[in-house]
Design a protein around this motif. Structure first.
Motif, PDB file in Angstrom:
ATOM      1  N   LEU A  35       0.830  -1.208   0.000  1.00  0.00           N
ATOM      2  CA  LEU A  35       0.000   0.000   0.000  1.00  0.00           C
ATOM      3  C   LEU A  35       0.866   1.260   0.000  1.00  0.00           C
ATOM      4  O   LEU A  35       1.779   1.398   0.802  1.00  0.00           O
ATOM      5  CB  LEU A  35      -0.922   0.012   1.230  1.00  0.00           C
ATOM      6  CG  LEU A  35      -1.910   1.180   1.297  1.00  0.00           C
ATOM      7  CD1 LEU A  35      -3.005   1.031   0.255  1.00  0.00           C
ATOM      8  CD2 LEU A  35      -2.524   1.288   2.692  1.00  0.00           C
ATOM      9  N   PRO A 163      -5.901   0.720  -2.125  1.00  0.00           N
ATOM     10  CA  PRO A 163      -6.585  -0.540  -1.772  1.00  0.00           C
ATOM     11  C   PRO A 163      -7.186  -1.257  -2.981  1.00  0.00           C
ATOM     12  O   PRO A 163      -7.190  -2.495  -3.023  1.00  0.00           O
ATOM     13  CB  PRO A 163      -7.671  -0.064  -0.798  1.00  0.00           C
ATOM     14  CG  PRO A 163      -7.078   1.146  -0.136  1.00  0.00           C
ATOM     15  CD  PRO A 163      -6.323   1.839  -1.252  1.00  0.00           C
ATOM     16  N   VAL A 166      -4.458  -3.150  -4.678  1.00  0.00           N
ATOM     17  CA  VAL A 166      -4.140  -4.356  -3.904  1.00  0.00           C
ATOM     18  C   VAL A 166      -5.129  -5.468  -4.238  1.00  0.00           C
ATOM     19  O   VAL A 166      -4.746  -6.629  -4.408  1.00  0.00           O
ATOM     20  CB  VAL A 166      -4.143  -4.042  -2.386  1.00  0.00           C
ATOM     21  CG1 VAL A 166      -4.036  -5.332  -1.565  1.00  0.00           C
ATOM     22  CG2 VAL A 166      -2.998  -3.096  -2.049  1.00  0.00           C
ATOM     23  N   ALA A 167      -6.411  -5.109  -4.363  1.00  0.00           N
ATOM     24  CA  ALA A 167      -7.416  -6.112  -4.722  1.00  0.00           C
ATOM     25  C   ALA A 167      -7.082  -6.749  -6.070  1.00  0.00           C
ATOM     26  O   ALA A 167      -7.201  -7.965  -6.252  1.00  0.00           O
ATOM     27  CB  ALA A 167      -8.798  -5.466  -4.764  1.00  0.00           C
ATOM     28  N   ALA A 170      -4.025  -9.049  -5.787  1.00  0.00           N
ATOM     29  CA  ALA A 170      -4.429 -10.319  -5.174  1.00  0.00           C
ATOM     30  C   ALA A 170      -5.177 -11.181  -6.191  1.00  0.00           C
ATOM     31  O   ALA A 170      -4.932 -12.382  -6.313  1.00  0.00           O
ATOM     32  CB  ALA A 170      -5.281 -10.060  -3.946  1.00  0.00           C
ATOM     33  N   THR A 171      -6.082 -10.546  -6.928  1.00  0.00           N
ATOM     34  CA  THR A 171      -6.870 -11.276  -7.931  1.00  0.00           C
ATOM     35  C   THR A 171      -5.980 -12.036  -8.905  1.00  0.00           C
ATOM     36  O   THR A 171      -6.257 -13.171  -9.266  1.00  0.00           O
ATOM     37  CB  THR A 171      -7.743 -10.268  -8.716  1.00  0.00           C
ATOM     38  OG1 THR A 171      -8.663  -9.665  -7.803  1.00  0.00           O
ATOM     39  CG2 THR A 171      -8.510 -10.952  -9.846  1.00  0.00           C
ATOM     40  N   GLY A 173      -2.863 -12.911  -8.414  1.00  0.00           N
ATOM     41  CA  GLY A 173      -1.866 -13.776  -7.805  1.00  0.00           C
ATOM     42  C   GLY A 173      -0.478 -13.179  -7.646  1.00  0.00           C
ATOM     43  O   GLY A 173       0.503 -13.895  -7.536  1.00  0.00           O
ATOM     44  N   TYR A 174      -0.406 -11.833  -7.627  1.00  0.00           N
ATOM     45  CA  TYR A 174       0.893 -11.200  -7.388  1.00  0.00           C
ATOM     46  C   TYR A 174       1.196 -11.221  -5.888  1.00  0.00           C
ATOM     47  O   TYR A 174       0.883 -10.258  -5.191  1.00  0.00           O
ATOM     48  CB  TYR A 174       0.894  -9.743  -7.837  1.00  0.00           C
ATOM     49  CG  TYR A 174       0.860  -9.486  -9.324  1.00  0.00           C
ATOM     50  CD1 TYR A 174       2.043  -9.262 -10.029  1.00  0.00           C
ATOM     51  CD2 TYR A 174      -0.344  -9.422 -10.021  1.00  0.00           C
ATOM     52  CE1 TYR A 174       2.012  -8.973 -11.390  1.00  0.00           C
ATOM     53  CE2 TYR A 174      -0.373  -9.145 -11.381  1.00  0.00           C
ATOM     54  CZ  TYR A 174       0.803  -8.925 -12.060  1.00  0.00           C
ATOM     55  OH  TYR A 174       0.784  -8.638 -13.402  1.00  0.00           O
ATOM     56  N   GLU A 175       1.819 -12.282  -5.406  1.00  0.00           N
ATOM     57  CA  GLU A 175       2.167 -12.280  -3.977  1.00  0.00           C
ATOM     58  C   GLU A 175       3.325 -11.307  -3.742  1.00  0.00           C
ATOM     59  O   GLU A 175       3.389 -10.644  -2.720  1.00  0.00           O
ATOM     60  CB  GLU A 175       2.567 -13.682  -3.521  1.00  0.00           C
ATOM     61  CG  GLU A 175       2.787 -13.743  -2.018  1.00  0.00           C
ATOM     62  CD  GLU A 175       3.259 -15.107  -1.545  1.00  0.00           C
ATOM     63  OE1 GLU A 175       3.591 -15.960  -2.396  1.00  0.00           O
ATOM     64  OE2 GLU A 175       3.299 -15.312  -0.324  1.00  0.00           O
TER      65      GLU A 175
ATOM     66  N   VAL B 197      -3.554 -15.778  -2.334  1.00  0.00           N
ATOM     67  CA  VAL B 197      -2.911 -15.034  -3.418  1.00  0.00           C
ATOM     68  C   VAL B 197      -1.799 -15.846  -4.087  1.00  0.00           C
ATOM     69  O   VAL B 197      -1.549 -15.687  -5.290  1.00  0.00           O
ATOM     70  CB  VAL B 197      -2.390 -13.666  -2.910  1.00  0.00           C
ATOM     71  CG1 VAL B 197      -1.303 -13.825  -1.867  1.00  0.00           C
ATOM     72  CG2 VAL B 197      -1.925 -12.785  -4.051  1.00  0.00           C
ATOM     73  N   ASN B 208      -8.648 -14.718  -3.242  1.00  0.00           N
ATOM     74  CA  ASN B 208      -9.231 -13.851  -2.227  1.00  0.00           C
ATOM     75  C   ASN B 208      -8.656 -12.440  -2.348  1.00  0.00           C
ATOM     76  O   ASN B 208      -7.550 -12.178  -1.898  1.00  0.00           O
ATOM     77  CB  ASN B 208      -8.914 -14.448  -0.853  1.00  0.00           C
ATOM     78  CG  ASN B 208      -9.446 -13.605   0.280  1.00  0.00           C
ATOM     79  OD1 ASN B 208     -10.102 -12.585   0.057  1.00  0.00           O
ATOM     80  ND2 ASN B 208      -9.167 -14.018   1.498  1.00  0.00           N
ATOM     81  N   SER B 209      -9.406 -11.558  -2.947  1.00  0.00           N
ATOM     82  CA  SER B 209      -8.917 -10.181  -3.080  1.00  0.00           C
ATOM     83  C   SER B 209      -9.456  -9.289  -1.970  1.00  0.00           C
ATOM     84  O   SER B 209      -8.873  -8.271  -1.638  1.00  0.00           O
ATOM     85  CB  SER B 209      -9.305  -9.607  -4.443  1.00  0.00           C
ATOM     86  OG  SER B 209     -10.704  -9.599  -4.610  1.00  0.00           O
ATOM     87  N   LEU B 212      -7.155  -8.780   1.500  1.00  0.00           N
ATOM     88  CA  LEU B 212      -6.008  -7.879   1.361  1.00  0.00           C
ATOM     89  C   LEU B 212      -6.457  -6.459   1.027  1.00  0.00           C
ATOM     90  O   LEU B 212      -5.837  -5.485   1.439  1.00  0.00           O
ATOM     91  CB  LEU B 212      -5.049  -8.420   0.299  1.00  0.00           C
ATOM     92  CG  LEU B 212      -4.254  -9.651   0.758  1.00  0.00           C
ATOM     93  CD1 LEU B 212      -3.652 -10.395  -0.416  1.00  0.00           C
ATOM     94  CD2 LEU B 212      -3.161  -9.238   1.738  1.00  0.00           C
ATOM     95  N   MET B 213      -7.545  -6.353   0.270  1.00  0.00           N
ATOM     96  CA  MET B 213      -8.095  -5.027  -0.022  1.00  0.00           C
ATOM     97  C   MET B 213      -8.572  -4.365   1.277  1.00  0.00           C
ATOM     98  O   MET B 213      -8.226  -3.203   1.557  1.00  0.00           O
ATOM     99  CB  MET B 213      -9.251  -5.150  -1.006  1.00  0.00           C
ATOM    100  CG  MET B 213      -9.927  -3.840  -1.336  1.00  0.00           C
ATOM    101  SD  MET B 213     -11.347  -4.098  -2.440  1.00  0.00           S
ATOM    102  CE  MET B 213     -12.560  -4.752  -1.267  1.00  0.00           C
ATOM    103  N   SER B 216      -5.831  -3.112   3.367  1.00  0.00           N
ATOM    104  CA  SER B 216      -5.280  -1.841   2.880  1.00  0.00           C
ATOM    105  C   SER B 216      -6.191  -0.673   3.247  1.00  0.00           C
ATOM    106  O   SER B 216      -5.726   0.423   3.555  1.00  0.00           O
ATOM    107  CB  SER B 216      -5.110  -1.888   1.363  1.00  0.00           C
ATOM    108  OG  SER B 216      -4.296  -2.970   0.988  1.00  0.00           O
ATOM    109  N   LYS B 219      -5.498   0.140   6.823  1.00  0.00           N
ATOM    110  CA  LYS B 219      -4.267   0.928   6.976  1.00  0.00           C
ATOM    111  C   LYS B 219      -4.490   2.362   6.520  1.00  0.00           C
ATOM    112  O   LYS B 219      -4.036   3.309   7.150  1.00  0.00           O
ATOM    113  CB  LYS B 219      -3.125   0.307   6.167  1.00  0.00           C
ATOM    114  CG  LYS B 219      -2.564  -0.954   6.794  1.00  0.00           C
ATOM    115  CD  LYS B 219      -1.354  -1.430   5.981  1.00  0.00           C
ATOM    116  CE  LYS B 219      -1.288  -2.948   5.972  1.00  0.00           C
ATOM    117  NZ  LYS B 219      -0.401  -3.472   4.926  1.00  0.00           N
ATOM    118  N   MET B 227      -4.479 -10.043  10.151  1.00  0.00           N
ATOM    119  CA  MET B 227      -5.039 -10.985   9.177  1.00  0.00           C
ATOM    120  C   MET B 227      -5.340 -12.293   9.907  1.00  0.00           C
ATOM    121  O   MET B 227      -4.462 -12.868  10.537  1.00  0.00           O
ATOM    122  CB  MET B 227      -4.041 -11.231   8.042  1.00  0.00           C
ATOM    123  CG  MET B 227      -3.713 -10.006   7.221  1.00  0.00           C
ATOM    124  SD  MET B 227      -5.130  -9.279   6.367  1.00  0.00           S
ATOM    125  CE  MET B 227      -5.145 -10.274   4.859  1.00  0.00           C
TER     126      MET B 227
END
Lengths: 418, 418
Positions: A35, A163, A166-167, A170-171, A173-175, B197, B208-209, B212-213, B216, B219, B227
C-alpha cells in the motif's frame, strides 16, 4: 566580502533540477507491504475477470429454452440435479427440463445460460423447482471477462498502489510485486542556535524543528529518512560530514547554512566537494536562499534554516526528485485554481508561496492563508495543506480573487505546469 | 426458509453504528513516529515563539536613536562591540553610537531596537560600521511571541499530525507525544471459492482479493491490521473462530457470508454470539447485505463478499468507527459537490455509491465513474478515489449534472452531513 547572487525564477530552478538524470531503482515486496508504494511495472490482467461465467445470485442455473412458456398461470417445474456451491464445479450435466441449485459466485454449469434468483422460485416437492416466468439467454450471469479481459493493462507503472490496486494484485496472484525503491534521504541540520527536541530551552537558542519537519515531509513524499544529526561549526568537519553523508544516502538535505552569513559554510562545502551548484537564489518568498547542488548523480538540497522557507523549498524542489526517483510521471504538487478566501495585502516583488488552508465550498476550492506569514513562521505550518501561489510584481490580493494553489496532502501529482 | 430482511437507509444505518459507545485509547510515542497519528491532547505553546526578540537577517543590531540623522550625505559610523552568532547572547552592553554584528536568528542585545541588513552597511575601517539612512524602533526584528503566544492552543486534540505539526512539537520540546492508539482490526474471509494469493487458479475458484483489499483500507484509515485467515465451511468451527477473533481485536471485519444463501453462516454466528445486529440490509447499491453487529463494546462488520460492495461497506461504516476510536471529530468521508463528467444512465431504486474518479477542473470538482460498475467489480477500484453518491428513486444522470461525491484519498474528514 559579500557574495552577489543572481536570483532565477522558480520555473527555471525546477527545470534545472528536473533536467538532471534522476536514477530509478526497483525492488520486489510482499503484497501486504505494498500500500502506498509505486508500481515498477504495469499491472496486467493475467486472466479474465471473472475467470469463468458465474452466478451473481443464489438461485438456480437453468437452460433458458426450458423456461420459454413459463407464466404465472403456467408455471414450469424443473428437476434439480445438484447444488453447486461457490468454489465447486458441476458434477453432472444439466439436461433438458433440469436446473442446478447454484450459489453466489459459483461457476455456471456448461449447459445453462441463465440464472433464476432463489426468491422467484418455489419448491412444490423435494428436488423440484418451480418458476412462473420466462428467462432469456444471459439473464443474471456474470460473464467471463466482463470485468477485465486477459492482457489488459489495468494499472500503469508509476501509479501509487491503493486498496483497489491491492485487490487487483491479489486477484491476479501477485504475492510479490515489483515496486519503486524508496530513496533514502539524509537530513543534516546546521545552526549553533539549535537544541535537540529533548533539551531545555536556553537564552538565545531554539529547538531544531526543521530536521524533524523535513523528515516528516520526506515520509509524506514516500521516501525513507536517515537522520544525520547536526553539522559542526567547523568548516573542515562540516565538509567531512557532508562528504560522508553523501556516501550513505540517495539525496542529502541540509537545513540552514546556505545564506551569505559568516557562519554559512555550505557554499564553501559545495565548492570543496566540487559539486555543481544548480542555483543558490530563487526569485521567491519564502526560501529565496534555497540552494541545490549536484554531484555524481546525487542531489544536495540546501534548504533554508527558517521553518517556512525550509518547508516550501522541500516541496518545490526535493519532493519532485523523490517522486521521480520512484517513477511517478507526475512528480510535482498539483496546481489548481481556487478562490482566495481572505485578503492578502502584502505587495509581492517575487513569486510568493503563502502557506494556506484550502477547503471545498460548493464544489469549488477556496484557500486562505493559514496564519502568521514570515519566512521564520512555524505556527501556521500545522494548518497548511496548500501553498497559495501569488505571482511576483503584484500589489496584494483581496478575498474573492482567483488564485493558484499547490496541494500538499494528496496522493495526486502533476507534471510541471506552473 | 428465506429470511425477509428490511432495508434501512444509509443515514439510519450509519447513525445506528455511531450512536454506540466507541472506546478511545491513547499512548505515548516518540516524535519521529508521530506523522499521520492523531493528537490525544491539545498542542499548546509552552513558550512564546520566537522565545526572544531576534534578528531575521545577518547585519547589525543598532540603537535606532543613534541613526536618526544618517543619510547618504551624512553617513553615521558606529563602533562594533562584538559579533553575536545565532545561539549566542551578547557579552557586553551596546552603548551609545555602538552596534553589534548579529547573525540571522541571534538574540537581540538588550540595548538595541533595530537591525540593519549587512548589505546596507560598509566598513570604513576595522571595527567601525557605516550606515547611510535612519532606522526606526522595531525595524527588522522578529519579536518574541509574534509567531505564537505562550499558552495558545496551536493544534487541537483529534487532529492528524502533519509535517507542520511535527515542527511545532519539536519547537516545544515534545519528544514523546500522547496520540490516539491505533485500533486493531481483524480480517476474516469466508467463501469456499477463495484461493490464497499464492495459489494457482482452479476451475470455479478465484483468489481472495477482499481480505487484502480490506487490510489496505484499514491501513489507509489509520488502524492496524490483523489478518486472521479464512473461516471454515463448518458452522461450529466458524462460530469458534469468530468468538476467538473477538478476543484478539478491537474491531472484526468479515468478508462474505452475510447473505441469505445456504452457506452464509454469519447471521447464525451473530445469533450464537448473542451479538446485537444493528442492521443486516441497507437501501444502497452496492453492499445492501452489509451487516453490522455489536457485542461487549466491539463491532463486527459483516461486509459483502463482492469486492465493490465490500469496499463501499468498509468506507461507509467501518472507517468512521476507526476514525472515531482515534478521536477524530470528523470521522466520515468528506462529502462534496461535483459536476458529473460522464453519463450514468442506470435507473436507481436505492442510493448508489458509484466508484468514481474525481479531478479538479478550473477549480471545480468533476467526477466520473471509474469503470465497470457491478457489485462484483474489482478492476474499477484501482482508479477509484471517490464515490459518486446518487440518490435513490432517480432515473439516471447525465454529464454536467450536479452530484455529491465522497472523497477517499484524503486526510480530511467530515461530520455526518449526508
Amino acid at each position: 566580502m559579500l557574495e552577489q547572487r543572481k536570483p532565477i525564477t522558480v520555473a527555471e530552478a525546477v527545470q534545472r533540477v528536473m533536467l538532471k538524470e534522476i536514477p530509478f531503482k526497483s525492488e520486489s515486496i510482499h503484497i501486504e507491504e505494498s500500500l502506498g508504494r509505486r508500481l515498477a511495472e504495469d499491472l496486467v490482467a493475467t486472466h479474465p475477470v471473472p475467470p469463468f461465467d458465474r452466478s451473481p445470485y443464489d438461485g438456480f442455473a437453468v437452460r433458458s429454452a426450458d423456461t420459454k412458456t413459463a407464466s404465472r398461470e403456467n408455471p414450469i417445474d424443473l428437476r434439480v440435479t445438484e447444488t453447486i456451491g461457490a468454489g465447486s464445479v458441476q458434477s453432472v450435466p444439466v439436461g433438458e427440463h433440469e436446473a442446478a441449485r447454484i450459489m453466489t459466485g459459483a461457476m455456471m454449469p456448461a449447459e445453462c445460460d441463465a440464472v433464476v434468483m432463489l426468491e422467484l422460485t418455489s419448491e412444490p416437492e423435494k428436488g423440484i423447482m418451480r418458476i412462473k416466468r420466462a428467462f432469456n439467454k444471459g439473464d443474471n450471469i456474470s460473464f467471463k471477462g466482463e470485468d477485465a479481459k486477459e492482457g489488459t493493462v489495468l494499472v500503469q507503472k508509476g501509479e501509487m498502489i491503493n486498496p483497489g490496486t491491492v485487490a487487483l494484485l491479489a486477484t491476479f496472484g501477485y504475492e510479490y510485486i515489483k515496486v519503486a525503491s524508496k530513496p533514502v534521504v539524509g537530513v543534516l541540520a546546521t545552526g549553533s542556535e539549535l537544541l535537540e527536541v529533548n533539551e531545555p530551552l536556553e537564552p538565545g537558542k531554539i529547538r531544531n524543528s526543521n530536521a524533524l519537519m523535513a523528515a516528516s515531509q520526506i515520509k509524506r513524499a514516500g521516501a525513507e529518512v536517515k537522520m544525520l544529526g547536526k553539522l559542526s561549526d567547523d568548516l573542515e568537519a562540516c565538509y567531512e560530514s557532508v562528504k560522508q553523508a553523501m556516501e550513505e544516502v540517495d539525496i542529502l538535505i541540509t537545513t540552514g547554512g546556505v545564506s551569505v552569513g559568516d557562519f554559512d559554510f555550505l557554499p564553501e562545502v559545495y565548492q570543496r566537494l566540487e559539486a555543481e551548484v544548480l542555483f543558490n537564489k530563487v526569485a521567491m518568498r519564502p526560501g529565496s536562499v534555497t540552494t541545490v547542488a549536484h554531484k555524481n548523480g546525487k542531489f544536495l538540497f540546501g534548504l533554508s534554516g527558517n521553518p517556512s522557507a525550509c518547508y516550501v523549498g522541500f516541496e518545490l524542489f526535493t519532493r519532485p526528485v523523490i517522486q521521480r526517483m520512484m517513477g511517478n510521471p507526475k512528480p510535482h504538487l498539483p496546481l489548481e485554481d481556487a478562490v482566495l478566501g481572505a485578503d492578502f495585502t502584502k505587495p509581492n516583488p517575487f513569486t510568493r508561496f503563502v502557506r494556506g488552508t484550502f477547503s471545498i465550498q460548493n464544489g469549488r476550492l477556496e484557500a486562505s492563508p493559514s496564519g502568521f506569514n514570515k519566512s521564520s513562521a512555524v505556527s501556521s505550518l500545522a494548518a497548511t495543506n496548500c501553498f497559495i501561489v501569488l505571482p511576483g510584481g503584484t500589489r496584494g490580493f483581496t478575498a474573492g480573487d482567483q488564485v493558484k494553489v499547490a496541494l500538499l496532502e494528496t496522493t495526486e501529482g502533476s507534471e510541471w505546469s506552473w
